[in-house]
Design a protein around this motif. Structure first.
Motif, short mmCIF file in Angstrom:
data_model
loop_
_atom_site.label_atom_id
_atom_site.label_comp_id
_atom_site.label_asym_id
_atom_site.label_seq_id
_atom_site.Cartn_x
_atom_site.Cartn_y
_atom_site.Cartn_z
N THR A 13 0.82 -1.22 0.00
CA THR A 13 0.00 0.00 0.00
C THR A 13 0.86 1.26 0.00
N ALA A 34 -7.39 2.13 2.15
CA ALA A 34 -8.41 2.99 2.74
C ALA A 34 -8.22 3.12 4.25
N VAL A 38 -6.70 -2.82 -1.41
CA VAL A 38 -7.55 -1.62 -1.47
C VAL A 38 -8.19 -1.32 -0.12
N ILE A 39 -8.56 -2.36 0.63
CA ILE A 39 -9.12 -2.13 1.96
C ILE A 39 -8.06 -1.51 2.87
N LEU A 91 -14.99 -4.00 -5.32
CA LEU A 91 -14.28 -5.28 -5.26
C LEU A 91 -14.79 -6.20 -6.36
N VAL A 95 -9.52 8.22 -0.08
CA VAL A 95 -10.37 7.20 -0.72
C VAL A 95 -11.82 7.60 -0.57
N LEU A 126 -11.06 3.09 -5.63
CA LEU A 126 -10.18 1.93 -5.78
C LEU A 126 -10.97 0.72 -6.27
N SER A 140 -22.25 -0.45 2.34
CA SER A 140 -21.83 -1.54 1.47
C SER A 140 -23.01 -2.17 0.75
N LEU A 176 -18.73 0.87 -0.39
CA LEU A 176 -18.08 -0.39 -0.74
C LEU A 176 -19.03 -1.21 -1.61
N ILE A 192 -14.84 2.19 -2.99
CA ILE A 192 -14.14 0.94 -3.31
C ILE A 192 -15.08 0.03 -4.08
N SER A 199 -8.28 -7.25 -2.98
CA SER A 199 -9.23 -6.73 -1.99
C SER A 199 -8.48 -6.32 -0.72
#
Length: 329
Positions: free
Chosen positions: A122, A154, A150-151, A166, A161, A140, A292, A267, A164, A147
C-alpha cells in the motif's frame, strides 16, 4: 516364453523411445520459450510511465480525464495490468481519470527483494500515485486478492479514498484462513507449462488456457493489444515472484483485520457464483463498511470483469456519479 520376452523387450524399447522424444520436445520448447520471451519484450511495450518507487521501477498507465480518479489493482499473478484492465479503462475514460499499474515483478515493473507485506504494497501504491501526479481522493477497484490492498489503502489513507469496488475479491477473514499451499501448487504447475513452452504451443493452436483468465481476456482485446497480452502471459505465467505475494496471504489478511472498519466509505462488492464458501466470504465483506452492497452474478467467473464487463463498468460509473453528487452537495 521366448515370444513373451521379446514382446516385453519391444514394449520397453518403444517406451524408452517415447520418453526420449518427449524429453527432446520439452528441451526444444524450453529453448524456444526463452528466445521468444526476450524477443517479444523488446518489441511489444505498452504505453505508460515508469517511476522509481522503494528503489525499484514501477509501471503505471493513465487513461482518461475528469474530476474522479479510478485506480485499478490487479489480482495475484495477473501478468499485466495494462491488458487486464484495458477494456474497462477505455470505456471509462470519458467519465474519469483511470489508472492501472504493475506490482513488483509483473508487467513492466522491476523485481524487488523487499517483502510483499500489505504495508509495503500500500505504501508503494501511495507513493506511485503521488509521484505520477494522480489527484486524490480515489475510487479503488481491486480484483481477487487485491481486496486486501484496497481495503488496507483505505485504512491507512482514509482521506484519500472515496469509494471501493471489489471484483470477486475475498474477505480478510477468508484470506486469513485460506491455504497458501494450493496457490503455491498452481503457481508451480503454471510455471512448468510456461518454461517448457507447452503453454505457448497450445496458444499457437489457438488454445488459450483458463489460467489467470487468459481464455477470456485474449478474446476481448483488439488485435494490437492481443499481441502485448500474449507476450505478457507467456512471460509471467507461473511467475516465481508471485510466490513472495502468496506466502504473505495469511499474514496480510490478519494485518488488515487488525486495522478495522472502513466506516462510511462506499463499498461495492461484485461476486462470482463460486460456491457456498465463496458466498460466505462475500457476505463477510458487507460488514466492512456502513455503506456496502453486494451482488452475486450468475454465469460469471473469477475474472468477473471479463465475463461481466458491461455490468462492472456500469457499477463503477454509478459510484463515480454517486460520489460526485455527494461532493457537490
Amino acid at each position: 516364453m521366448k515370444v513373451l520376452e521379446e514382446g516385453k523387450n519391444k514394449r520397453k524399447s518403444r517406451l524408452k523411445k517415447i520418453i526420449v522424444v518427449a524429453i527432446i520436445m520439452l528441451l526444444i520448447g524450453t529453448v524456444c520459450q526463452s528466445i521468444m520471451v526476450e524477443k517479444e519484450m523488446k518489441i511489444l511495450l505498452p504505453k505508460g510511465e515508469i517511476f522509481n518507487i522503494n528503489n525499484h521501477n514501477m509501471y503505471i498507465n493513465s487513461i482518461g480525464s475528469g474530476r474522479n480518479t479510478v485506480v485499478f489493482v490487479a489480482g495475484s499473478g495477473t501478468p499485466s495490468s495494462f491488458t487486464d484492465f484495458y477494456r474497462m479503462q477505455m470505456e471509462l475514460k470519458p467519465y474519469a481519470e483511470t489508472v492501472s499499474f504493475d506490482n513488483a515483478g509483473f508487467g513492466l515493473s522491476e523485481k524487488t527483494d523487499l517483502p510483499r507485506t500489505i504495508n509495503v504494497l500500500t505504501e508503494e501504491l501511495h507513493e506511485l500515485l503521488k509521484k505520477s501526479g494522480q489527484p486524490s481522493p480515489y475510487i479503488l477497484v481491486g480484483h481477487s486478492l487485491a481486496s486486501l490492498e484496497v481495503i488496507h489503502f483505505a485504512q491507512k489513507y482514509p482521506n484519500e479514498v472515496k469509494g471501493i469496488v471489489l471484483l470477486d475479491g475475498g474477505s480478510p477473514e477468508f484470506y486469513a484462513n485460506d491455504s497458501e499451499v494450493k496457490s503455491y501448487i498452481l503457481n508451480r504447475i503454471s510455471a512448468g507449462l510456461r518454461i517448457t513452452g507447452i503453454a505457448r504451443a497450445l496458444g499457437s493452436l489457438d488454445i488459450k488456457l483458463p489460467l489467470l483468465g487468459e481464455n477470456l481476456r485474449y478474446n476481448g482485446l483488439p488485435e494490437d493489444i492481443k499481441k502485448v497480452d500474449l507476450a505478457m502471459y507467456y512471460r509471467y505465467l507461473g511467475n516465481p515472484m508471485n510466490l513472495e505475494y502468496i506466502k504473505n496471504i495469511n499474514e496480510n489478511a490478519t494485518e488488515v483485520m487488525k486495522n478495522g472498519h472502513l466506516n462510511n466509505v462506499p463499498l461495492v462488492i461484485i461476486s462470482s457464483d463460486s460456491g457456498e464458501d465463496w458466498e460466505k466470504s462475500q457476505k463477510e465483506l458487507l460488514h466492512w463498511s456502513n455503506r456496502s452492497s453486494q451482488e452475486t452474478l450468475p454465469n460469471s467467473s473469477h475474472y468477473i470483469h471479463w465475463t461481466n464487463n458491461d455490468y462492472v463498468v456500469e457499477k463503477i460509473k454509478s459510484l463515480i456519479f454517486l460520489t460526485s453528487n455527494i461532493e457537490d452537495n
